[in-house]
Design a protein around this motif. Sequence first.
Motif: not given
Lengths: 174, 927
Positions: A121, A124, A126-127, A129, A138, A157, A160-164, A168
């Motif tokens: 939550d 969502l 924060r980011d 995407r 997942f 992209t 990177r999203d997944w890594r972030f 997080f």
Amino acid sequence: MRQVVNASGVDEWVDGLYLQLRALARSERRRSGAPDTLHTTALVNELYLKLADAERLRFGEARQFFSYAAKAMRHILLDRAKLQMRLKREDPRLRVALTDPDVETLTIDPAQALELDAALDALLLRDPRAAEVVDLHFFAGLGLDQVAALLGVAPRTVARDWRFASAFLKARLT
Amino acid sequence: MSAASLGLRECFDQLIDLTPPQREAWLAAHVLDAELRQELLAMLAADLDDAPLLATSAAALAQQYTPPHEDGAGLVGSCIGPYRLTEVLGQGGTSVVFRAQRASGAGMQTVALKLLRTGLFSAEGQRRFRREQGVLAQLSHPHISGLIEGGISDAGIPYIAMEFVDGLPITEYATARALGLRARLQLLVTVCRAIDSAHRTLVVHRDLKPSNVLVNTAGDIKVLDFGIARLLDDDDHHATQTNAISLTPGYAAPEQYLPGPVTTATDIYALGILMGELLTGQLLRRGHGHANLSRACAGAAAAPAGMPAGVALTRLLRGDLDAIYDTANAPDPGRRYLSAALLADDLERYLHNQPVTARTPSAWYRLRKSMQRNRTASTAAMLALFAIVLGVSLALWQAHVAREQAQRATAVRDFLIELFDASKAGQLPDQRLTLDQLVQRAGKRLQTQTDLSVATRVELLRTLGEVRMAGSDYIQAGQFYDQALHLAQTFYAPSDTAVTQIRLLQASLLIHQSRYADASTAYAALLPQMRKDNNAASVDGLQNYASALMYSARTEQALAISAEAAQHAAALYGAGSMGAVQADLVRGNLLVGSGRHADAAQLLESALQTWRSSGRAPTQDFLQGLTDLSRVRQTLGESAAAESLLRETLATAERIYDAPHDRIALALLNLGDALSLQARLDEAEPVLVRALAMMRAVYGDGHLRVANTLSSLGKLELRRRDLAAATQHIRAAVQWCERPDLHATRSCTDIFANQADLALATGDLAQADASSTRALAMAQEIFPQGHHWMAYLWQLRAELSLRRNDAAAALALCDQARELLLRLDKQHGTTAEMVLARRASALTALGRPAEALVDIHRALAMWQQLAPAGYLHQIELLDVLASIQTRLGDGRAARDTARRAVALVKDRSWVEPALLARIDALAESGR
């Protein structure tokens, strides 16, 4: 983004996912008295309703489909984790099953799944995407490349999203 | 270097590409907010850590958390009731079936014993198990496997002993014996007759499929598991949902996926699927590209043994059998055979080479068929189009005073018939037009076709606009209205009623789009014209104008216009006429909205009574009147009367509309809310879930009504402390209020208030602050003169202050709320009660328990009167009371209060854990 679900396989594929979700929801239902039960059933049914009409399931709706599937899976996971926690502390006399489920073999503490839900939550907000990538990868079980195709962005992209997102989320798990 | 503008994501993205020393340098070089820095460091550490949680997939994890399925093998040899289990016969999702034996006279009786995988816990579940079992025991038919007995074992596990059938599923039997078409159909007829006999004793099978229809070695058919699904359902109060557990995809009728009772039509559907499987050897799927039986088998690899293959089979099935199959499998339950006996009759007619009823030709039937095949168009929308088309033609025919009009009617009819010809039966399904295409085509033709008069074209364009408006396609509706207006202006005088009528529709379109302020402006411009015309359209227009004013928060003006509408209606239709009654109902609605409950109650009561005694069929207006009156009763604390009105509304709506409908969904929503207020959450939830499914079916996502329903469901889940579900639903509702073109609405105020409530429950104070601020701003925009909602929101913010340990601010907010309620004369009601209770908490926190005691007692008394059944909130109030009593040093009273509270708790998971612990401890003290 078209390879994600190919036209001829749609029916079987949708049925398969429905049955998978349904089987999970159904076993929840067997432990009646759980307040989430009805909700899960309704959610899964609703998911199926959205999809049962295969003629409506065009390629363009694939993203929406996976997003629903992810939503259902997330809900089920949360229910499941709660169930495990309940089974651990519940009065064993209330548990009327043919045999007692073996609750000690879990490799991941269900409490973490609950924390994960709360962390999602926060993600969502924060980011969005990155949160969607978590949903699709997942929860809906798509590969990162498939996620990229579905979202129409470069695989890099999404990676990177997944890594972030994982950093997080993990940072928020105890 | 400053990084004030960098967010978490930007920082993270820059940092992960760096080596550890570079990272340190980066962090040293950038001025970061302490919180952000800490979070970044945690994330960078986590990035290196390979946590197993995210490495698995959610499905695998959920599977791991799922208690393993028990195959029952371990129970072979043990006894359940009088039976000894000898062998596992089969596995189901909810049960295991054993072959079992018991001593019977000198020999042994063999039975099939079905054992539920889990116990029936609730007393009601057990009662119903016994009741249903009684019904099934009476179901005696040579082709139905009988129920021998049912019981509940010592461990609380229910079991059912049934006649043991040693046989093959009907499809396998037919193939093993290589049965031909006639023999297969005869088997099916026998099945239909058996099902029909059960239906006549009001038992529905609900899960018919080949594995439940066995043929024994003697060739006798036995249908298994009749009504078992229902028998084993534990939660009766979820009766509308019980179908969910027992369906098998592929055999389940479309309506089984919807909440709602399962009827005999469901079994008819399953019989149709069974017929398809029996005749083609494969499970045919409706809505998956196989339009009918013969076409489905055309592509099949092999026909079942005994049946001709390929083209020969296709030819055999084409025609009558296709028609029978289609009728049994109609997606709309109302279009299927009315009974299994009629299906059997038709099959027998086919066997005797007589014409089958499924193929009775009639133009209307075909037309309806072609409409059904319109995939994207909802049947309702198609029927709406037809109703309007027929209405226009008929009205014009009936009024055939002028030759010109008669000609116009003919022209309209011809035009439409020509259009519909394009979509009639006889064409390939793919080439038939959808409603969208039909309307598009009509619109285009009207632009170019010159043999129609301008008046006719105006009327048709306007009609098409109305059709699209009814279909919620507001953009296209607007385009048609614009075209109609444009054309009308070239032909009519600006003040002509034809022009006014279009302008009125344009204004009502704005209401449909929730653009109330714009609608008010549009109606204001039309006001002189409406006053002058004084016809049905102008009465409607005035009423809509009043609603638009009401919703844009100009209450006084709205009431004035509504009074004018009522006068016009009485003048136009005659005092006491249905038209006048209708106008009274509309006015009653506005009175309720503006909080003038006493006036509203009187007006509505008399209007509804006039309606009921007139014997006139109920309509939407009647339903709205019932709903409005129930709202008044609720506000006046008469919850029983309110509930009974809501149930009347629902029953009436279900009588008027047989398909999912906005009005049924609204009735469900209102009923669910009322039950929820009385803490009857188990009753409320299925009602709200049904409301949501229906709202979504009617409107799709992203509609005010769907958002409202989501919010109600979320509120219920919050009451039950299912925070995850509540979060999900309220978040989905909030989405609607976060669209870019948002203007302040009552619904969004309410939704944001719910979001704040939820945030308080989850402890997210920042969110609670933001949401309540937003709700408050909206409420102030809508009601500049003040409204009791503001008082509600202030007390919410008072709770926020209390959580932030600022009791003084909390008290100030409560006092402010109290003054507003005093000014509005709303000192009685749920809001007033909440304010009192909150004020008591604030006073307690400030160390003024004596004053707090007065407020909390008043709150308790008021709640008792408003919602005597609302025990969940009562527990909360008692908790506050107990803590005040403790503060006052009256430990004995506090303990008694806590005991009262504990006694009210039914489901412990519905009560906030901290509160529960508090009252538990207190109730136990001194024991």
